[in-house]
Design a protein around this motif. Structure first.
Motif, PDB file in Angstrom:
ATOM      1  N   ASN B   6       0.853  -1.205   0.070  1.00 38.78           N
ATOM      2  CA  ASN B   6      -0.061  -0.272  -0.033  1.00 38.78           C
ATOM      3  C   ASN B   6       1.034   1.238  -0.128  1.00 38.78           C
ATOM      4  O   ASN B   6       1.813   1.116   0.691  1.00 38.78           O
ATOM      5  CB  ASN B   6      -0.877   0.115   1.268  1.00 38.78           C
ATOM      6  CG  ASN B   6      -1.889  -1.105   1.358  1.00 38.78           C
ATOM      7  OD1 ASN B   6      -2.267  -1.495   0.181  1.00 38.78           O
ATOM      8  ND2 ASN B   6      -2.294  -1.666   2.405  1.00 38.78           N
ATOM      9  N   LEU B   7       0.345   2.182  -0.802  1.00 38.87           N
ATOM     10  CA  LEU B   7       1.247   3.331  -0.891  1.00 38.87           C
ATOM     11  C   LEU B   7       0.172   4.657  -0.539  1.00 38.87           C
ATOM     12  O   LEU B   7      -0.491   5.161  -1.133  1.00 38.87           O
ATOM     13  CB  LEU B   7       1.924   3.842  -2.149  1.00 38.87           C
ATOM     14  CG  LEU B   7       2.691   4.762  -2.441  1.00 38.87           C
ATOM     15  CD1 LEU B   7       4.180   4.273  -1.652  1.00 38.87           C
ATOM     16  CD2 LEU B   7       2.979   4.863  -3.796  1.00 38.87           C
ATOM     17  N   ILE B  24      -3.344   4.100  -2.234  1.00 34.84           N
ATOM     18  CA  ILE B  24      -2.893   3.325  -3.603  1.00 34.84           C
ATOM     19  C   ILE B  24      -2.657   2.006  -3.147  1.00 34.84           C
ATOM     20  O   ILE B  24      -1.521   1.848  -2.746  1.00 34.84           O
ATOM     21  CB  ILE B  24      -2.140   4.130  -4.561  1.00 34.84           C
ATOM     22  CG1 ILE B  24      -2.428   5.690  -4.767  1.00 34.84           C
ATOM     23  CG2 ILE B  24      -1.880   3.322  -5.894  1.00 34.84           C
ATOM     24  CD1 ILE B  24      -1.486   6.399  -5.533  1.00 34.84           C
ATOM     25  N   LYS B  25      -3.148   0.851  -3.641  1.00 34.19           N
ATOM     26  CA  LYS B  25      -2.808  -0.181  -3.600  1.00 34.19           C
ATOM     27  C   LYS B  25      -2.039  -1.015  -4.896  1.00 34.19           C
ATOM     28  O   LYS B  25      -2.562  -0.839  -5.716  1.00 34.19           O
ATOM     29  CB  LYS B  25      -4.131  -1.163  -3.187  1.00 34.19           C
ATOM     30  CG  LYS B  25      -3.828  -2.495  -2.507  1.00 34.19           C
ATOM     31  CD  LYS B  25      -5.070  -3.172  -2.040  1.00 34.19           C
ATOM     32  CE  LYS B  25      -4.976  -4.581  -1.550  1.00 34.19           C
ATOM     33  NZ  LYS B  25      -4.352  -5.449  -1.574  1.00 34.19           N
ATOM     34  N   LEU B  26      -0.825  -1.277  -4.527  1.00 36.18           N
ATOM     35  CA  LEU B  26      -0.027  -1.538  -5.824  1.00 36.18           C
ATOM     36  C   LEU B  26       0.175  -3.038  -5.683  1.00 36.18           C
ATOM     37  O   LEU B  26       0.484  -3.638  -4.900  1.00 36.18           O
ATOM     38  CB  LEU B  26       1.349  -0.783  -5.545  1.00 36.18           C
ATOM     39  CG  LEU B  26       1.346   0.823  -5.820  1.00 36.18           C
ATOM     40  CD1 LEU B  26       2.481   1.279  -5.522  1.00 36.18           C
ATOM     41  CD2 LEU B  26       0.874   0.927  -7.237  1.00 36.18           C
ATOM     42  N   ASP B  27       0.278  -3.428  -7.270  1.00 35.58           N
ATOM     43  CA  ASP B  27       0.854  -4.944  -7.373  1.00 35.58           C
ATOM     44  C   ASP B  27       2.020  -4.790  -8.115  1.00 35.58           C
ATOM     45  O   ASP B  27       1.764  -4.604  -9.439  1.00 35.58           O
ATOM     46  CB  ASP B  27      -0.243  -5.718  -8.188  1.00 35.58           C
ATOM     47  CG  ASP B  27       0.349  -7.194  -8.340  1.00 35.58           C
ATOM     48  OD1 ASP B  27       1.258  -7.489  -7.788  1.00 35.58           O
ATOM     49  OD2 ASP B  27      -0.618  -7.649  -9.344  1.00 35.58           O
ATOM     50  N   GLY B  28       3.197  -4.781  -7.564  1.00 36.23           N
ATOM     51  CA  GLY B  28       4.403  -4.445  -8.323  1.00 36.23           C
ATOM     52  C   GLY B  28       4.121  -3.031  -8.736  1.00 36.23           C
ATOM     53  O   GLY B  28       4.259  -2.169  -7.759  1.00 36.23           O
ATOM     54  N   GLU B  29       4.436  -2.711  -9.852  1.00 42.45           N
ATOM     55  CA  GLU B  29       4.204  -1.195 -10.206  1.00 42.45           C
ATOM     56  C   GLU B  29       2.922  -0.833 -10.778  1.00 42.45           C
ATOM     57  O   GLU B  29       2.566   0.257 -11.453  1.00 42.45           O
ATOM     58  CB  GLU B  29       5.220  -0.934 -11.412  1.00 42.45           C
ATOM     59  CG  GLU B  29       5.980   0.242 -10.935  1.00 42.45           C
ATOM     60  CD  GLU B  29       6.881   0.810 -11.998  1.00 42.45           C
ATOM     61  OE1 GLU B  29       7.403   2.198 -12.082  1.00 42.45           O
ATOM     62  OE2 GLU B  29       7.337   0.002 -12.758  1.00 42.45           O
ATOM     63  N   ASP B  33      -5.724  -0.970  -6.728  1.00 42.07           N
ATOM     64  CA  ASP B  33      -6.882  -0.209  -6.397  1.00 42.07           C
ATOM     65  C   ASP B  33      -6.532   1.256  -5.745  1.00 42.07           C
ATOM     66  O   ASP B  33      -5.429   1.282  -5.427  1.00 42.07           O
ATOM     67  CB  ASP B  33      -7.661  -1.078  -5.096  1.00 42.07           C
ATOM     68  CG  ASP B  33      -8.982  -0.583  -4.856  1.00 42.07           C
ATOM     69  OD1 ASP B  33      -9.416   0.412  -5.610  1.00 42.07           O
ATOM     70  OD2 ASP B  33      -9.456  -0.944  -3.853  1.00 42.07           O
ATOM     71  N   ILE B  34      -7.425   1.991  -6.091  1.00 35.72           N
ATOM     72  CA  ILE B  34      -7.137   3.225  -5.384  1.00 35.72           C
ATOM     73  C   ILE B  34      -8.271   3.801  -4.390  1.00 35.72           C
ATOM     74  O   ILE B  34      -9.538   3.652  -4.922  1.00 35.72           O
ATOM     75  CB  ILE B  34      -6.794   4.352  -6.624  1.00 35.72           C
ATOM     76  CG1 ILE B  34      -6.426   5.717  -5.906  1.00 35.72           C
ATOM     77  CG2 ILE B  34      -7.936   4.424  -7.481  1.00 35.72           C
ATOM     78  CD1 ILE B  34      -5.625   6.635  -7.034  1.00 35.72           C
TER      79      ILE B  34
END
Lengths: 147, 402, 138
Positions: B6-7, B24-29, B33-34
């Motif tokens: 999570n960012l 911002i939920k990231l999977d790799g780059e 989900d936001i």
């Protein structure tokens, strides 16, 4: 009246809804809380855009006014839904119209209206902060004037 | 090594403007989900307006937003006039449109500049804002202030347009139009800019309709809605202009829509100035009271439809004043346009909806998959390293290096 | 402190904190950096991180939700830091004085060194204010 407006009024008639108040390009009508989901689905299928929902606290009832805009004619169709003052509750329409999600969250936040069926009714505008009053847009009635 | 994390971004982030908090939920780059947390700017204007008299509430709604400070009063007076069917003199209608369009130009230029800034193209920022200044000068000469114009009153406008301004205004518009053509060519034909913005953050037509998007956000996705055409108010039925629609839905399409709209606005202003030189008469009809009833007013602000609903019980204060700003329905489209994008593209995609929010990674808190903050360990490592240096070099030498 | 401030005055780095404004002062602050007013000729630069800042430009009323964050921002800033409140809102609340979310004025949240009132203050006023601050540092 234009063809397009007639078409939408017919949709309303098929739901047994009578227009109770009409003004230049503004059409208001009353809808039962149970019927608002079906109606909003039909209206959005007819390519009407949900502008917003106004919550209004009346003296003896709580009122939600949905504003559906018809962008082809500039008409506004406004279903009016009444609920109880103490425990206002109206079914959520956010599953048919994604844009309603935030609007319902805000009304829940500021007025304390419950929307059964909304996936995530967390506060939109205020955090847990003791300095901000609960449901700030509700009218504060004094205890001794309650009756 | 986990690839999803999570960012959190904000609420204070380095890129100017307002405080907004994005999760911002990231999977790799890639963005999985936001989510956005709002309310940092919540000031409760609806309540303030309900506590004010009708004339005061126009000033209150002006302070909703400093960039759209003509849009909210515009929609607000439209709502008041809808309650009582108040007629507006022709001259006032032209002046209203003139102010509305001047604001659109300055707002779109502001956005263009900021968008350039967000993708690291600061030249575009400086250009756009440099040519925005003459517009602000015109606004100051017409309304008396650079922002917060206080031009609107129920039944007309507060300040007349001085005929002596026409020539100067036309001249300035010429300059701005010329310079803007240059900027447009530089921006639109730039292969780097084009490849940076095309195909990024696509908002499909279906999503735009589903999220009830309005304004340039919707028009760039092929939804041709514009209040000025759909329900003409002020002088918009008396002037000739086009509604700019693009089909792409990406950031580039939104940029094109905004730039072309600036030229349409210049066209409208020219027509308004011409018409104003021929129309005389009063600039307002005095409205002494607002009768009981309800009214809906709207205006096509630079960012889309502003919506005001006012209910009056016949007293001198509104019973209910509901305000819906265009960004309110445009912002949730992030969910449709950002998911699946690269993290680097999120920045400009978020900004493409509205000039206000953006982010870089400077003020973020890094978290591991259990939600534990990584900042502390980074800080600890940095401190350890410093101490090691001091141990090795002695304090004096170490500070000379640091 | 004298020597430090003198050096500081040559190049002030500012960080912009928006504590529930109407966005207008914020836009005017940005306007200061663009070619017409060009504050960078005084060595003043807008920075992205509070850790680099010498001056906090605060706009807005300081609503209850954001006030705690503003405090944290102030604590994170390297000291000495000068707080400049821009606009009428942080000074007195302006239109939002009676708002239910108002936890201001700003001086209740963080110490303020200087006020530049106006709604919004004109860019010239802000330049005058900043020049005054630079003068005090010398």
């Amino acid at each position: 009246m234009m063809e397009r407006v007639k078409e939408i009024v017919e949709i309303l008639a098929s739901e047994n809804i009578a227009v109770d108040h009409e003004k230049k390009r503004r059409i208001y009508f009353k809808v039962e809380p149970g019927a608002i989901r079906e109606l909003s689905r039909k209206l959005s299928n007819a390519r009407l855009r949900l502008s917003t929902i106004s919550a209004i606290e009346n003296l003896r009832s709580f009122e939600l006014l949905y504003h559906f805009s018809d962008d082809q004619t500039g008409y506004y169709f406004c279903p009016r839904v009444y609920s109880s003052l103490e425990n206002p509750e109206v079914p959520s329409i956010s599953d048919t119209i994604s844009g309603a999600s935030w609007i319902e969250r805000e009304i829940h936040d500021l007025f304390g209206v419950n929307f059964p069926g909304h996936p995530d009714l967390k506060p939109l505008l205020k955090e847990d902060n003791e300095d901000i009053p609960e449901q700030p847009l509700r009218v504060k009635r004094r205890e001794d004037h309650a009756d | 090594m986990p690839t999803d994390y999570n960012l959190p971004v904000g609420p204070f982030h380095p890129l100017l403007e307002e405080a907004e908090f994005f999760k911002i939920k990231l999977d790799g780059e890639v963005v999985a989900d936001i989510e956005m947390e709002t309310g940092w700017m919540h000031r409760g204007i609806e309540k303030i307006s309900e506590e004010s008299t009708f004339d005061q509430s126009i000033f209150a709604v002006e302070r909703i937003c400093g960039i759209c400070s003509a849009s909210h009063p515009f929609a607000c007076v439209n709502a008041f006039e809808d309650i009582d069917d108040i007629d507006i003199p022709l001259r006032a209608r032209y002046i209203r449109s003139l102010v509305g369009e001047l604001e659109r130009i300055h707002s779109h230029l502001l956005w263009l500049g900021l968008a350039g800034h967000f993708i690291g193209y600061d030249t575009l920022w400086m250009w756009a804002w440099k040519y925005r200044e003459p517009i602000l000068e015109i606004i100051e000469k017409t309304t008396g202030n650079r922002n917060h114009y206080a031009m609107f009153r129920i039944g007309g406008v507060r300040r007349d347009f001085a005929p002596s301004l026409s020539d100067e205004l036309n001249e300035k518009l010429d300059t701005v139009a010329r310079k803007l053509t240059m900027v447009t060519k530089a921006a639109m034909d730039d292969p780097v800019l084009k490849s940076r913005l095309s195909g990024v953050g696509v908002l499909t037509k279906e999503a735009a309709i589903d999220y009830c998007a309005v304004g340039p956000t919707a028009r760039a996705s092929g939804v041709a809605i514009d209040v000025r055409k759909d329900e003409p108010y002020a002088a918009y039925d008396l002037v000739d202009f086009e509604v700019v629609v693009q089909e792409g839905g990406d950031v580039f399409a939104k940029t094109v829509v905004r730039i072309l709209e600036v030229f349409e606005s210049i066209k409208i202003i020219r027509q308004c100035i011409k018409a104003l030189s021929k129309t005389g008469g009063a600039i307002f009809n005095d409205a002494k009271s607002i009768s009981a009833g309800e009214g809906i007013g709207r205006h096509e602000a630079p960012r889309g439809e502003v919506f005001h609903y006012i209910r009056s019980d016949g007293s001198n204060r509104p019973v209910r004043h509901k305000i819906r700003a265009p960004s309110y329905v445009n912002i949730p489209t992030y969910k449709a346009s950002c998911v699946g994008e690269n993290l680097a593209d999120v920045l400009i995609t978020l900004a493409a909806v509205d000039p206000c929010y953006c982010c870089t990674e400077r003020s973020v808190k890094m978290q591991d998959e259990n939600g534990k903050e990584l900042t502390e360990s980074l800080l600890k490592r940095s401190q350890d390293k410093t101490e090691e240096l001091i141990r090795e070099l002695g304090e004096y030498e170490a500070w000379r290096y640091l | 402190m004298g020597a430090y401030n003198r050096i500081l005055g040559k190049s002030l780095w500012v960080f912009h904190v928006s504590a529930s404004p109407c966005n207008n002062c914020d836009i005017e602050i940005l306007d200061l950096l663009t070619p017409r007013y060009d504050l960078e000729r005084f060595g003043i630069k807008l920075v992205g991180s509070i850790r680099h800042a010498d001056v906090l430009l605060v706009t807005g009323i300081g609503s209850c939700k954001i006030s705690e964050r503003v405090q944290r921002i102030y604590e994170q800033a390297p000291k000495p830091v000068f707080v400049v409140a821009i606009g009428t809102c942080p000074a007195a609340g302006a239109t939002f004085k009676n708002a239910y979310t108002n936890c201001g004025p700003l001086e209740k949240i963080i110490p303020v060194d200087m006020y530049i009132p106006g709604c919004p203050p004109k860019p010239e006023t802000m330049i005058a204010g900043v020049a005054e601050l630079l003068g005090r540092l010398k």
